[in-house]
Design a protein around this motif. Structure first.
Motif, PDB file in Angstrom:
ATOM      1  N   SER A 109       0.785  -1.170  -0.162  1.00 32.85           N
ATOM      2  CA  SER A 109      -0.041  -0.006  -0.027  1.00 32.85           C
ATOM      3  C   SER A 109       0.869   1.355   0.138  1.00 32.85           C
ATOM      4  O   SER A 109       2.050   1.237   0.641  1.00 32.85           O
ATOM      5  N   ALA A 110       0.345   2.320  -0.621  1.00 28.01           N
ATOM      6  CA  ALA A 110       0.976   3.603  -0.717  1.00 28.01           C
ATOM      7  C   ALA A 110      -0.096   4.602  -0.582  1.00 28.01           C
ATOM      8  O   ALA A 110      -1.015   4.492  -0.643  1.00 28.01           O
ATOM      9  N   SER A 111       0.571   5.914  -0.432  1.00 26.65           N
ATOM     10  CA  SER A 111      -0.604   6.967  -0.294  1.00 26.65           C
ATOM     11  C   SER A 111       0.032   8.281  -1.584  1.00 26.65           C
ATOM     12  O   SER A 111       1.383   8.368  -1.413  1.00 26.65           O
ATOM     13  N   PHE A 112      -0.862   8.761  -2.107  1.00 25.25           N
ATOM     14  CA  PHE A 112      -0.508   9.927  -2.991  1.00 25.25           C
ATOM     15  C   PHE A 112      -0.641  11.166  -2.158  1.00 25.25           C
ATOM     16  O   PHE A 112      -1.434  11.218  -1.123  1.00 25.25           O
ATOM     17  N   GLY A 113       0.082  12.468  -2.623  1.00 26.62           N
ATOM     18  CA  GLY A 113      -0.050  13.632  -2.028  1.00 26.62           C
ATOM     19  C   GLY A 113      -1.045  14.422  -2.781  1.00 26.62           C
ATOM     20  O   GLY A 113      -1.981  13.951  -3.287  1.00 26.62           O
ATOM     21  N   GLU A 114      -0.880  15.947  -2.516  1.00 28.56           N
ATOM     22  CA  GLU A 114      -1.749  16.910  -2.854  1.00 28.56           C
ATOM     23  C   GLU A 114      -1.493  16.938  -4.255  1.00 28.56           C
ATOM     24  O   GLU A 114      -0.174  16.730  -4.858  1.00 28.56           O
ATOM     25  N   TYR A 115      -2.525  17.705  -4.884  1.00 28.30           N
ATOM     26  CA  TYR A 115      -2.385  17.720  -6.421  1.00 28.30           C
ATOM     27  C   TYR A 115      -1.643  19.199  -6.890  1.00 28.30           C
ATOM     28  O   TYR A 115      -1.908  20.398  -6.237  1.00 28.30           O
ATOM     29  N   ASP A 116      -0.635  19.089  -7.748  1.00 26.64           N
ATOM     30  CA  ASP A 116       0.367  20.300  -8.030  1.00 26.64           C
ATOM     31  C   ASP A 116      -0.548  20.663  -9.460  1.00 26.64           C
ATOM     32  O   ASP A 116      -0.519  19.981 -10.492  1.00 26.64           O
ATOM     33  N   PHE A 117      -1.096  21.849  -9.384  1.00 28.00           N
ATOM     34  CA  PHE A 117      -2.202  22.210 -10.576  1.00 28.00           C
ATOM     35  C   PHE A 117      -1.217  22.677 -11.576  1.00 28.00           C
ATOM     36  O   PHE A 117      -1.576  22.902 -12.716  1.00 28.00           O
ATOM     37  N   ASP A 118      -0.018  23.081 -11.308  1.00 30.91           N
ATOM     38  CA  ASP A 118       0.874  23.501 -12.649  1.00 30.91           C
ATOM     39  C   ASP A 118       1.131  22.423 -13.222  1.00 30.91           C
ATOM     40  O   ASP A 118       1.439  22.361 -14.465  1.00 30.91           O
ATOM     41  N   GLY A 185     -15.193  14.831   5.425  1.00 32.97           N
ATOM     42  CA  GLY A 185     -14.178  15.703   4.832  1.00 32.97           C
ATOM     43  C   GLY A 185     -13.024  15.095   4.599  1.00 32.97           C
ATOM     44  O   GLY A 185     -12.024  15.545   4.030  1.00 32.97           O
ATOM     45  N   ARG A 186     -12.739  13.852   5.066  1.00 36.54           N
ATOM     46  CA  ARG A 186     -11.478  13.036   5.003  1.00 36.54           C
ATOM     47  C   ARG A 186     -11.413  12.552   3.532  1.00 36.54           C
ATOM     48  O   ARG A 186     -12.229  11.958   2.936  1.00 36.54           O
ATOM     49  N   VAL A 187     -10.124  12.886   2.972  1.00 37.29           N
ATOM     50  CA  VAL A 187      -9.702  12.204   1.802  1.00 37.29           C
ATOM     51  C   VAL A 187      -8.950  10.935   1.868  1.00 37.29           C
ATOM     52  O   VAL A 187      -8.009  10.963   2.413  1.00 37.29           O
ATOM     53  N   ASP A 188      -9.458   9.868   1.332  1.00 36.55           N
ATOM     54  CA  ASP A 188      -8.759   8.646   1.305  1.00 36.55           C
ATOM     55  C   ASP A 188      -7.818   8.729   0.048  1.00 36.55           C
ATOM     56  O   ASP A 188      -7.928   8.755  -1.276  1.00 36.55           O
ATOM     57  N   ARG A 189      -6.370   8.823   0.327  1.00 40.89           N
ATOM     58  CA  ARG A 189      -5.443   9.223  -0.658  1.00 40.89           C
ATOM     59  C   ARG A 189      -4.492   7.464  -1.128  1.00 40.89           C
ATOM     60  O   ARG A 189      -3.591   7.718  -1.353  1.00 40.89           O
ATOM     61  N   SER A 190      -5.213   6.646  -0.468  1.00 41.62           N
ATOM     62  CA  SER A 190      -4.442   5.293  -0.447  1.00 41.62           C
ATOM     63  C   SER A 190      -4.616   4.658  -1.781  1.00 41.62           C
ATOM     64  O   SER A 190      -5.511   4.601  -2.389  1.00 41.62           O
ATOM     65  N   VAL A 191      -3.546   3.960  -2.053  1.00 39.73           N
ATOM     66  CA  VAL A 191      -3.495   3.227  -3.409  1.00 39.73           C
ATOM     67  C   VAL A 191      -2.820   1.837  -3.159  1.00 39.73           C
ATOM     68  O   VAL A 191      -2.218   1.628  -2.067  1.00 39.73           O
ATOM     69  N   VAL A 192      -2.864   1.114  -4.029  1.00 44.20           N
ATOM     70  CA  VAL A 192      -2.063  -0.138  -4.096  1.00 44.20           C
ATOM     71  C   VAL A 192      -1.064  -0.183  -5.134  1.00 44.20           C
ATOM     72  O   VAL A 192      -1.278   0.336  -6.330  1.00 44.20           O
ATOM     73  N   ARG A 231      -7.346  -5.029   0.035  1.00 45.97           N
ATOM     74  CA  ARG A 231      -7.717  -6.396   0.095  1.00 45.97           C
ATOM     75  C   ARG A 231      -8.479  -6.455  -1.284  1.00 45.97           C
ATOM     76  O   ARG A 231      -8.880  -7.599  -1.770  1.00 45.97           O
ATOM     77  N   GLN A 232      -8.645  -5.622  -2.134  1.00 49.75           N
ATOM     78  CA  GLN A 232      -9.135  -5.882  -3.555  1.00 49.75           C
ATOM     79  C   GLN A 232      -8.295  -6.135  -4.521  1.00 49.75           C
ATOM     80  O   GLN A 232      -7.131  -6.042  -4.656  1.00 49.75           O
ATOM     81  N   PRO A 233      -8.966  -6.748  -5.547  1.00 49.63           N
ATOM     82  CA  PRO A 233      -7.889  -7.172  -6.788  1.00 49.63           C
ATOM     83  C   PRO A 233      -7.594  -6.213  -7.622  1.00 49.63           C
ATOM     84  O   PRO A 233      -8.407  -5.068  -7.879  1.00 49.63           O
ATOM     85  N   VAL A 234      -6.497  -6.064  -8.321  1.00 51.67           N
ATOM     86  CA  VAL A 234      -6.113  -5.021  -9.183  1.00 51.67           C
ATOM     87  C   VAL A 234      -6.573  -5.494 -10.429  1.00 51.67           C
ATOM     88  O   VAL A 234      -6.573  -6.794 -10.817  1.00 51.67           O
ATOM     89  N   SER A 235      -6.548  -4.271 -11.438  1.00 49.53           N
ATOM     90  CA  SER A 235      -6.928  -4.652 -12.715  1.00 49.53           C
ATOM     91  C   SER A 235      -6.727  -3.141 -13.372  1.00 49.53           C
ATOM     92  O   SER A 235      -6.344  -2.204 -13.006  1.00 49.53           O
ATOM     93  N   GLU A 236      -6.649  -3.431 -14.822  1.00 52.74           N
ATOM     94  CA  GLU A 236      -6.263  -2.670 -15.456  1.00 52.74           C
ATOM     95  C   GLU A 236      -7.078  -1.526 -15.545  1.00 52.74           C
ATOM     96  O   GLU A 236      -6.793  -0.047 -15.674  1.00 52.74           O
ATOM     97  N   ASP A 237      -8.321  -1.542 -15.340  1.00 53.21           N
ATOM     98  CA  ASP A 237      -9.449  -0.494 -15.158  1.00 53.21           C
ATOM     99  C   ASP A 237      -9.244   0.448 -13.935  1.00 53.21           C
ATOM    100  O   ASP A 237      -9.532   1.424 -14.062  1.00 53.21           O
ATOM    101  N   ALA A 238      -8.522  -0.264 -12.881  1.00 51.91           N
ATOM    102  CA  ALA A 238      -8.085   0.655 -11.937  1.00 51.91           C
ATOM    103  C   ALA A 238      -7.077   1.217 -11.940  1.00 51.91           C
ATOM    104  O   ALA A 238      -6.242   1.946 -10.742  1.00 51.91           O
ATOM    105  N   LEU A 239      -6.015   0.984 -12.804  1.00 52.45           N
ATOM    106  CA  LEU A 239      -4.748   1.671 -13.078  1.00 52.45           C
ATOM    107  C   LEU A 239      -4.566   3.012 -13.006  1.00 52.45           C
ATOM    108  O   LEU A 239      -5.161   3.549 -13.837  1.00 52.45           O
TER     109      LEU A 239
END
Length: 247
Positions: A109-118, A185-192, A231-239
């Motif tokens: 598991s990992a987490s992404f950060g805030e968005y860079d608009f530039d 207001g909590r943002v889920d930034r987690s990814v696999v 715990r979810q399977p990965v797929s190209e749709d979720a890439l």
């Protein structure tokens, strides 16, 4: 050959036959990679030890790969010696057949950060050279009737592909954040993230308060981030993204 010698040879052959399938043969994934599990890690470590003395370490190898046979014979030095010799031949044969430098696949598991608009991308840099993954001694090797959380091996990242952000167009990024925002207001930034790691060397290292473990060093050759839960399977749709871009 005397009668006594024939008996000894017969016992050795019988023991060897019983041990023939004892060393685990890890099954590769569909893409040819291996899961980061103890049998595959240990076989890889042994394969890369060019000066490894199998004879001097046959008791350890028998305990690791033939635990049940070892425990049943450990109080009888004569039958134990037969088991040790047969086990040694079995392990050496399996190591000889094992790939020289297999590729492992790690899902974590990992987490992404805030968005860079530039740059139109989320901050994301999940792995660094020098990071390591401990692999505990488990049920597949050593005592199959017990479990210990003590690490017996470690995979250290020798170097990694450069992951510098997750590029997502602004509209898509906003929709992703909104879909991951809870009522509070909590943002889920987690990814696999799934790494493929090519093993380049093997040795020993110290982890967790100077616990010496067998170490593999590997190079991250590619990585893929998926917008799914642990715990979810990965797929190209979720890439979300992949590195390098053509991986």
């Amino acid at each position: 050959m005397t009668y006594r010698h024939r008996i000894a040879a017969g016992l050795l052959c019988l023991s060897s036959a019983q041990l023939a399938a004892a060393v685990p043969t890890p099954t590769p994934n569909e893409d040819g990679t291996y899961a980061l599990e103890e049998p595959a890690v240990y076989l890889t470590w042994l394969k890369l030890q060019t000066d490894y003395d199998f004879e001097a370490n046959k008791t350890e190898l028998t305990k690791a790969f033939h635990w049940n046979r070892y425990t049943k014979n450990r109080n009888n030095e004569f039958s134990l010696q037969t088991v040790l010799d047969a086990s040694l031949a079995d392990v050496e044969n399996k190591v000889e057949q094992w790939p020289e430098a297999p590729t492992f696949r790690i899902r974590t598991s990992a987490s992404f950060g805030e968005y860079d608009f530039d740059k139109e991308q989320f901050a994301f840099d999940p792995i660094e050279a020098g990071a390591y993954y401990p692999i505990p001694l488990g049920r597949e090797l050593y005592n199959p009737n017990s479990w210990t959380s003590s690490p017996g091996y470690a995979l250290t990242i020798a170097d990694a592909v450069k992951i510098d952000g997750v590029a997502v167009p602004r509209d898509g990024a906003q929709a992703m954040i909104e879909s991951r925002t809870s009522r509070s207001g909590r943002v889920d930034r987690s990814v696999v993230i799934v790494y493929t790691i090519k093993v380049v060397s093997a040795g020993t290292t110290k982890v967790n308060y100077n616990n010496t473990v067998k170490e593999l060093k590997g190079r991250v050759t590619s990585a893929k981030a998926y917008a799914v839960g642990d715990r979810q399977p990965v797929s190209e749709d979720a890439l979300l993204a992949s590195w390098p871009a053509d991986s």
